[in-house]
Design a protein around this motif. Structure first.
Motif, mmCIF file in Angstrom:
data_model
loop_
_atom_site.group_PDB
_atom_site.id
_atom_site.type_symbol
_atom_site.label_atom_id
_atom_site.label_comp_id
_atom_site.label_asym_id
_atom_site.label_seq_id
_atom_site.Cartn_x
_atom_site.Cartn_y
_atom_site.Cartn_z
ATOM 1 N N ASP A 251 64.125 25.973 55.851
ATOM 2 C CA ASP A 251 62.757 25.928 56.360
ATOM 3 C C ASP A 251 61.920 27.050 55.743
ATOM 4 N N LYS A 252 60.700 27.215 56.224
ATOM 5 C CA LYS A 252 59.798 28.234 55.683
ATOM 6 C C LYS A 252 60.331 29.651 55.864
ATOM 7 N N ASN A 253 61.223 29.848 56.829
ATOM 8 C CA ASN A 253 61.792 31.167 57.108
ATOM 9 C C ASN A 253 63.125 31.405 56.395
ATOM 10 N N GLY A 254 63.520 30.461 55.537
ATOM 11 C CA GLY A 254 64.776 30.610 54.810
ATOM 12 C C GLY A 254 66.005 30.264 55.614
ATOM 13 N N LYS A 255 65.829 29.606 56.747
ATOM 14 C CA LYS A 255 66.945 29.206 57.612
ATOM 15 C C LYS A 255 67.152 27.694 57.502
ATOM 16 N N ARG A 256 68.356 27.271 57.818
ATOM 17 C CA ARG A 256 68.619 25.827 57.864
ATOM 18 C C ARG A 256 67.797 25.207 58.984
ATOM 19 N N PHE A 257 67.364 23.987 58.766
ATOM 20 C CA PHE A 257 66.590 23.285 59.781
ATOM 21 C C PHE A 257 67.440 23.060 61.024
ATOM 22 N N GLU A 258 66.831 23.229 62.183
ATOM 23 C CA GLU A 258 67.522 22.940 63.430
ATOM 24 C C GLU A 258 67.634 21.432 63.598
ATOM 25 N N SER A 259 68.669 20.994 64.253
ATOM 26 C CA SER A 259 68.866 19.577 64.517
ATOM 27 C C SER A 259 67.651 19.005 65.243
ATOM 28 N N GLY A 260 67.148 17.879 64.761
ATOM 29 C CA GLY A 260 66.013 17.214 65.387
ATOM 30 C C GLY A 260 64.657 17.761 65.002
ATOM 31 N N SER A 261 64.593 18.713 64.075
ATOM 32 C CA SER A 261 63.305 19.315 63.724
ATOM 33 C C SER A 261 62.596 18.603 62.579
ATOM 34 N N LEU A 262 63.239 17.625 61.989
ATOM 35 C CA LEU A 262 62.637 16.825 60.933
ATOM 36 C C LEU A 262 63.420 15.533 60.798
ATOM 37 N N ASP A 263 62.851 14.607 60.050
ATOM 38 C CA ASP A 263 63.510 13.336 59.760
ATOM 39 C C ASP A 263 63.355 13.090 58.267
ATOM 40 N N PRO A 264 64.234 13.706 57.461
ATOM 41 C CA PRO A 264 64.081 13.598 56.008
ATOM 42 C C PRO A 264 64.275 12.162 55.541
ATOM 43 N N GLU B 120 67.698 25.346 44.837
ATOM 44 C CA GLU B 120 68.684 25.977 45.711
ATOM 45 C C GLU B 120 68.363 25.724 47.187
ATOM 46 N N GLY B 121 67.397 24.839 47.460
ATOM 47 C CA GLY B 121 67.065 24.449 48.829
ATOM 48 C C GLY B 121 65.946 25.239 49.468
ATOM 49 N N GLN B 122 65.427 26.259 48.790
ATOM 50 C CA GLN B 122 64.420 27.133 49.381
ATOM 51 C C GLN B 122 63.027 26.493 49.396
ATOM 52 N N PHE B 123 62.275 26.789 50.443
ATOM 53 C CA PHE B 123 60.891 26.336 50.593
ATOM 54 C C PHE B 123 60.032 26.985 49.521
ATOM 55 N N LEU B 124 59.202 26.176 48.843
ATOM 56 C CA LEU B 124 58.256 26.708 47.867
ATOM 57 C C LEU B 124 56.819 26.551 48.362
ATOM 58 N N SER B 125 56.454 25.339 48.747
ATOM 59 C CA SER B 125 55.108 25.099 49.266
ATOM 60 C C SER B 125 55.078 23.754 49.983
ATOM 61 N N GLU B 126 53.941 23.474 50.570
ATOM 62 C CA GLU B 126 53.797 22.250 51.351
ATOM 63 C C GLU B 126 52.475 21.585 50.992
ATOM 64 N N LEU B 127 52.493 20.291 50.822
ATOM 65 C CA LEU B 127 51.258 19.563 50.573
ATOM 66 C C LEU B 127 50.490 19.426 51.878
ATOM 67 N N SER B 128 49.188 19.455 51.783
ATOM 68 C CA SER B 128 48.343 19.305 52.961
ATOM 69 C C SER B 128 48.395 17.852 53.444
ATOM 70 N N ILE B 129 48.630 17.687 54.728
ATOM 71 C CA ILE B 129 48.688 16.348 55.330
ATOM 72 C C ILE B 129 47.398 16.143 56.121
ATOM 73 N N PRO B 130 46.638 15.085 55.827
ATOM 74 C CA PRO B 130 45.396 14.836 56.566
ATOM 75 C C PRO B 130 45.647 14.666 58.067
ATOM 76 N N ASP B 131 44.707 15.110 58.867
ATOM 77 C CA ASP B 131 44.822 15.021 60.326
ATOM 78 C C ASP B 131 45.132 13.613 60.810
#
Length: 119
Positions: free
Chosen positions: A35-48, A81-92
């Protein structure tokens, strides 16, 4: 690491190509998405849902989120290596709301990714 933590972790696998003479043994590599903090995603925090490799030695990863839990969908740039780089803006328009008056619906959001040669 506990087996459940490994099984439930968000990860991808890479397999090196074998040389034409087939002399080198191959080795499967496991890379955990962070995730953005360099930690593995918690279970249920996303749906890749989607992953696409870009020529700049990075990946694009999509998550359709979870509208019922108000987890927003995303498209992120992730290092190899799995690290967060950036995020695209998602429209409201795509962001889920508590009253479900707008935003994505469960299992009806960002399902896949692809890149074109001019991305």
């Amino acid at each position: 690491m506990e087996a459940d933590a490994f099984i439930n972790a968000v990860k991808f696998y890479t397999q090196p190509l074998l040389p034409p003479d087939g002399t080198q043994s191959s080795c499967l590599k496991v890379t955990f998405l962070l995730d953005k903090n360099g930690k593995r995603f918690e279970s249920g925090s996303l749906d890749p849902e989607g992953i696409a490799i870009a020529p700049q030695d990075m990946l694009y990863v999509s998550s359709e989120g979870d509208a019922d839990q108000l987890i927003t969908p995303f498209i992120r740039e992730i290092g190899l290596e799995g690290q967060f780089l950036s995020e695209l803006s998602i429209p409201d328009l795509y962001l889920p709301t508590a009253d479900q008056s707008s935003g994505v619906r469960n299992n009806l959001a960002f399902e896949s990714l692809t890149l074109t040669s001019d991305h």
